[in-house]
Design a protein around this motif. Sequence first.
Motif, PDB file in Angstrom:
ATOM      1  N   TYR A 193       0.829  -1.206   0.000  1.00  0.00           N
ATOM      2  CA  TYR A 193       0.000   0.000   0.000  1.00  0.00           C
ATOM      3  C   TYR A 193       0.863   1.256   0.000  1.00  0.00           C
ATOM      4  O   TYR A 193       0.583   2.220  -0.705  1.00  0.00           O
ATOM      5  N   LYS A 194       1.943   1.213   0.766  1.00  0.00           N
ATOM      6  CA  LYS A 194       2.843   2.358   0.835  1.00  0.00           C
ATOM      7  C   LYS A 194       3.419   2.646  -0.557  1.00  0.00           C
ATOM      8  O   LYS A 194       3.511   3.794  -0.984  1.00  0.00           O
ATOM      9  N   LYS A 195       3.781   1.603  -1.276  1.00  0.00           N
ATOM     10  CA  LYS A 195       4.337   1.759  -2.609  1.00  0.00           C
ATOM     11  C   LYS A 195       3.284   2.357  -3.551  1.00  0.00           C
ATOM     12  O   LYS A 195       3.552   3.273  -4.322  1.00  0.00           O
ATOM     13  N   LEU A 196       2.078   1.836  -3.431  1.00  0.00           N
ATOM     14  CA  LEU A 196       0.973   2.314  -4.260  1.00  0.00           C
ATOM     15  C   LEU A 196       0.714   3.807  -4.023  1.00  0.00           C
ATOM     16  O   LEU A 196       0.586   4.598  -4.962  1.00  0.00           O
ATOM     17  N   VAL A 197       0.691   4.187  -2.738  1.00  0.00           N
ATOM     18  CA  VAL A 197       0.439   5.590  -2.392  1.00  0.00           C
ATOM     19  C   VAL A 197       1.588   6.477  -2.874  1.00  0.00           C
ATOM     20  O   VAL A 197       1.366   7.541  -3.451  1.00  0.00           O
ATOM     21  N   THR A 198       2.828   5.998  -2.678  1.00  0.00           N
ATOM     22  CA  THR A 198       3.993   6.773  -3.116  1.00  0.00           C
ATOM     23  C   THR A 198       3.950   7.008  -4.629  1.00  0.00           C
ATOM     24  O   THR A 198       4.243   8.106  -5.104  1.00  0.00           O
ATOM     25  N   ASP A 199       3.585   5.979  -5.370  1.00  0.00           N
ATOM     26  CA  ASP A 199       3.474   6.119  -6.830  1.00  0.00           C
ATOM     27  C   ASP A 199       2.407   7.149  -7.204  1.00  0.00           C
ATOM     28  O   ASP A 199       2.603   7.965  -8.101  1.00  0.00           O
ATOM     29  N   ARG A 200       1.293   7.087  -6.506  1.00  0.00           N
ATOM     30  CA  ARG A 200       0.205   8.031  -6.794  1.00  0.00           C
ATOM     31  C   ARG A 200       0.635   9.464  -6.476  1.00  0.00           C
ATOM     32  O   ARG A 200       0.341  10.396  -7.211  1.00  0.00           O
ATOM     33  N   ILE A 201       1.325   9.637  -5.351  1.00  0.00           N
ATOM     34  CA  ILE A 201       1.797  10.970  -4.942  1.00  0.00           C
ATOM     35  C   ILE A 201       2.736  11.530  -6.006  1.00  0.00           C
ATOM     36  O   ILE A 201       2.660  12.698  -6.376  1.00  0.00           O
ATOM     37  N   ALA A 202       3.640  10.676  -6.510  1.00  0.00           N
ATOM     38  CA  ALA A 202       4.600  11.120  -7.513  1.00  0.00           C
ATOM     39  C   ALA A 202       3.882  11.633  -8.756  1.00  0.00           C
ATOM     40  O   ALA A 202       4.375  12.513  -9.460  1.00  0.00           O
ATOM     41  N   LYS A 203       2.704  11.067  -9.027  1.00  0.00           N
ATOM     42  CA  LYS A 203       1.933  11.501 -10.193  1.00  0.00           C
ATOM     43  C   LYS A 203       0.955  12.617  -9.829  1.00  0.00           C
ATOM     44  O   LYS A 203       0.167  13.052 -10.671  1.00  0.00           O
ATOM     45  N   GLY A 204       0.970  13.023  -8.577  1.00  0.00           N
ATOM     46  CA  GLY A 204       0.051  14.070  -8.127  1.00  0.00           C
ATOM     47  C   GLY A 204      -1.388  13.584  -8.017  1.00  0.00           C
ATOM     48  O   GLY A 204      -2.323  14.368  -8.046  1.00  0.00           O
ATOM     49  N   LYS A 205      -1.544  12.252  -7.915  1.00  0.00           N
ATOM     50  CA  LYS A 205      -2.905  11.704  -7.881  1.00  0.00           C
ATOM     51  C   LYS A 205      -3.242  11.079  -6.534  1.00  0.00           C
ATOM     52  O   LYS A 205      -3.613   9.912  -6.429  1.00  0.00           O
ATOM     53  N   TRP A 206      -3.094  11.849  -5.498  1.00  0.00           N
ATOM     54  CA  TRP A 206      -3.482  11.382  -4.162  1.00  0.00           C
ATOM     55  C   TRP A 206      -4.067  12.560  -3.421  1.00  0.00           C
ATOM     56  O   TRP A 206      -3.528  13.660  -3.541  1.00  0.00           O
ATOM     57  N   LEU A 207      -5.114  12.402  -2.732  1.00  0.00           N
ATOM     58  CA  LEU A 207      -5.864  13.492  -2.086  1.00  0.00           C
ATOM     59  C   LEU A 207      -6.360  14.416  -3.212  1.00  0.00           C
ATOM     60  O   LEU A 207      -5.827  14.364  -4.311  1.00  0.00           O
ATOM     61  N   PRO A 208      -7.334  15.252  -2.960  1.00  0.00           N
ATOM     62  CA  PRO A 208      -7.713  16.213  -4.003  1.00  0.00           C
ATOM     63  C   PRO A 208      -6.487  17.035  -4.383  1.00  0.00           C
ATOM     64  O   PRO A 208      -5.692  17.406  -3.524  1.00  0.00           O
ATOM     65  N   GLU A 209      -6.325  17.277  -5.681  1.00  0.00           N
ATOM     66  CA  GLU A 209      -5.123  17.920  -6.196  1.00  0.00           C
ATOM     67  C   GLU A 209      -4.821  19.262  -5.513  1.00  0.00           C
ATOM     68  O   GLU A 209      -3.678  19.573  -5.182  1.00  0.00           O
ATOM     69  N   SER A 210      -5.871  20.060  -5.277  1.00  0.00           N
ATOM     70  CA  SER A 210      -5.663  21.385  -4.687  1.00  0.00           C
ATOM     71  C   SER A 210      -5.016  21.270  -3.308  1.00  0.00           C
ATOM     72  O   SER A 210      -4.174  22.087  -2.931  1.00  0.00           O
TER      73      SER A 210
END
Length: 124
Positions: free
Chosen positions: A95-112
């Motif tokens: 899960y940590k890896k998945l979240v880290t990947d999403r963060i790197a793409k700016g796709k975690w939490l609402p973008e703003s």
Amino acid sequence: MVSKVIQKNRLRSATKQNNRCFYCGLPMWHSANQDEFSQSYNLSTKQAHGLQCTAEHLKAKSDGGGNEHSNIVAACRYCNKKRHQYRKPPSPERYKKLVTDRIAKGKWLPESILCRVQSTLINQ
Ligand SMILES: [Zn+2]
């Protein structure tokens, strides 16, 4: 009602993690510093909601995980909630890896929200 033991272990983990979420690495707030947190990251109370510090059981209670310190990490409300939306929650490492990947793409939490927190961190 969150038990005292969980609360204590959550705070202990949060301190050890420098108040960063175990999964996404973003800063988290506690009930004592909610206003201060929102202000310093330029977020409304509503926007800051997902970044509240929560106790996360690495091994789920349903899988026999306990409330001992070694099984409790501090995670933001958003990551905690999302992990448990899976029918079978991924392992903490996956899960940590998945979240880290999403963060790197700016796709975690609402973008703003992600943008505001990250730009504040960069300028600190
Ligand atoms: Zn998080």
